[in-house]
Design a protein around this motif. Sequence first.
Motif, PDB file in Angstrom:
ATOM      1  N   ASP A 110       6.527  14.629 -11.095  1.00 49.78           N
ATOM      2  CA  ASP A 110       6.678  15.994 -10.606  1.00 49.78           C
ATOM      3  C   ASP A 110       5.720  16.984 -11.271  1.00 49.78           C
ATOM      4  O   ASP A 110       5.511  18.077 -10.764  1.00 49.78           O
ATOM      5  CB  ASP A 110       8.117  16.461 -10.741  1.00 49.78           C
ATOM      6  N   LEU A 111       5.102  16.621 -12.371  1.00 52.31           N
ATOM      7  CA  LEU A 111       4.147  17.524 -13.020  1.00 52.31           C
ATOM      8  C   LEU A 111       2.833  17.619 -12.259  1.00 52.31           C
ATOM      9  O   LEU A 111       2.066  18.538 -12.448  1.00 52.31           O
ATOM     10  CB  LEU A 111       3.864  17.074 -14.459  1.00 52.31           C
ATOM     11  N   PHE A 112       2.552  16.655 -11.392  1.00 51.55           N
ATOM     12  CA  PHE A 112       1.285  16.638 -10.676  1.00 51.55           C
ATOM     13  C   PHE A 112       1.422  16.998  -9.205  1.00 51.55           C
ATOM     14  O   PHE A 112       0.447  17.255  -8.544  1.00 51.55           O
ATOM     15  CB  PHE A 112       0.632  15.252 -10.784  1.00 51.55           C
ATOM     16  N   GLY A 113       2.623  16.965  -8.684  1.00 58.77           N
ATOM     17  CA  GLY A 113       2.809  17.251  -7.268  1.00 58.77           C
ATOM     18  C   GLY A 113       2.551  16.016  -6.423  1.00 58.77           C
ATOM     19  O   GLY A 113       2.275  14.927  -6.921  1.00 58.77           O
ATOM     20  N   ASP A 114       2.643  16.190  -5.126  1.00 59.20           N
ATOM     21  CA  ASP A 114       2.514  15.066  -4.189  1.00 59.20           C
ATOM     22  C   ASP A 114       1.072  14.642  -3.945  1.00 59.20           C
ATOM     23  O   ASP A 114       0.823  13.563  -3.411  1.00 59.20           O
ATOM     24  CB  ASP A 114       3.164  15.425  -2.847  1.00 59.20           C
ATOM     25  N   GLU A 115       0.104  15.492  -4.315  1.00 60.73           N
ATOM     26  CA  GLU A 115      -1.290  15.172  -4.004  1.00 60.73           C
ATOM     27  C   GLU A 115      -1.839  14.007  -4.831  1.00 60.73           C
ATOM     28  O   GLU A 115      -2.844  13.418  -4.480  1.00 60.73           O
ATOM     29  CB  GLU A 115      -2.190  16.408  -4.169  1.00 60.73           C
ATOM     30  N   ILE A 116      -1.194  13.665  -5.940  1.00 61.30           N
ATOM     31  CA  ILE A 116      -1.686  12.573  -6.771  1.00 61.30           C
ATOM     32  C   ILE A 116      -0.744  11.386  -6.636  1.00 61.30           C
ATOM     33  O   ILE A 116       0.417  11.462  -7.001  1.00 61.30           O
ATOM     34  CB  ILE A 116      -1.812  13.009  -8.246  1.00 61.30           C
ATOM     35  N   GLY A 117      -1.262  10.294  -6.070  1.00 62.83           N
ATOM     36  CA  GLY A 117      -0.431   9.124  -5.843  1.00 62.83           C
ATOM     37  C   GLY A 117      -0.894   7.890  -6.590  1.00 62.83           C
ATOM     38  O   GLY A 117      -0.293   6.831  -6.477  1.00 62.83           O
ATOM     39  N   LYS A 118      -1.994   8.018  -7.351  1.00 59.65           N
ATOM     40  CA  LYS A 118      -2.475   6.862  -8.106  1.00 59.65           C
ATOM     41  C   LYS A 118      -3.161   7.313  -9.384  1.00 59.65           C
ATOM     42  O   LYS A 118      -3.548   8.464  -9.530  1.00 59.65           O
ATOM     43  CB  LYS A 118      -3.414   6.021  -7.256  1.00 59.65           C
ATOM     44  N   ILE A 119      -3.254   6.366 -10.306  1.00 58.80           N
ATOM     45  CA  ILE A 119      -3.924   6.629 -11.577  1.00 58.80           C
ATOM     46  C   ILE A 119      -5.053   5.623 -11.739  1.00 58.80           C
ATOM     47  O   ILE A 119      -5.029   4.545 -11.147  1.00 58.80           O
ATOM     48  CB  ILE A 119      -2.938   6.546 -12.775  1.00 58.80           C
ATOM     49  N   GLU A 120      -6.026   5.985 -12.544  1.00 55.62           N
ATOM     50  CA  GLU A 120      -7.171   5.110 -12.793  1.00 55.62           C
ATOM     51  C   GLU A 120      -7.296   4.885 -14.292  1.00 55.62           C
ATOM     52  O   GLU A 120      -7.285   5.830 -15.072  1.00 55.62           O
ATOM     53  CB  GLU A 120      -8.447   5.739 -12.256  1.00 55.62           C
ATOM     54  N   LEU A 121      -7.386   3.626 -14.678  1.00 56.97           N
ATOM     55  CA  LEU A 121      -7.588   3.249 -16.073  1.00 56.97           C
ATOM     56  C   LEU A 121      -8.975   2.651 -16.204  1.00 56.97           C
ATOM     57  O   LEU A 121      -9.382   1.821 -15.382  1.00 56.97           O
ATOM     58  CB  LEU A 121      -6.542   2.226 -16.504  1.00 56.97           C
ATOM     59  N   LYS A 122      -9.696   3.092 -17.242  1.00 57.15           N
ATOM     60  CA  LYS A 122     -11.012   2.519 -17.539  1.00 57.15           C
ATOM     61  C   LYS A 122     -11.027   2.113 -19.003  1.00 57.15           C
ATOM     62  O   LYS A 122     -10.560   2.856 -19.867  1.00 57.15           O
ATOM     63  CB  LYS A 122     -12.128   3.522 -17.271  1.00 57.15           C
TER      64      LYS A 122
END
Length: 180
Positions: A110-122
């Motif tokens: 909920d801190l990011f809202g609905d626009e962020i649905g994935k994360i990227e790890l490098k």
Amino acid sequence: MGQIRARIQTLEFEGLNTSREIKLLNEEKSELEKKLVESNKTIKIQNEQIVGLGEIMRKVNIDCYYVFQKGHPIEETKIYLTSQGISEKYVKYFIRKKPDICVEFKLAKDLFGDEIGKIELKLYNASGVEIYSVVKAISSEHIKIVIPNKNFATAKYSIALKAGDKDLILDERYWLKISK
């Protein structure tokens, strides 16, 4: 403030010879206006601090580890990988057995809202060269990413974690050292 203005207007309107009272009321009005300006400055500073704290809250704490003696219930344990390194016994096991590295963290969606649905790890080597990358959909608050250990050498590495264009790690990268 409104009462003081009304009283001043009333006294001026009535034309009474109360210049002393008007002078005192004007001074009181000036003091209240100064306090109001200071109060507004304080509120502005506090709002900026709240925005900054909101950014920190958005960051995650990472647990980065490998499983020592996986499959042996009595000896199996997590060996946490940090910037401080690990003992020689665990380094030798890591090089010999090549266990996968696990990265776990909790994410408040909920801190990011609905626009962020994935994360990227490098994953980067000590020279800053990207050696592994993965994108994972956010399906729950608890996220675990496994980095396959094909041929990690004893060295220093860093992990970057992003949701959209937002860094999820407080200092942008999590550092780990695979050596003593």
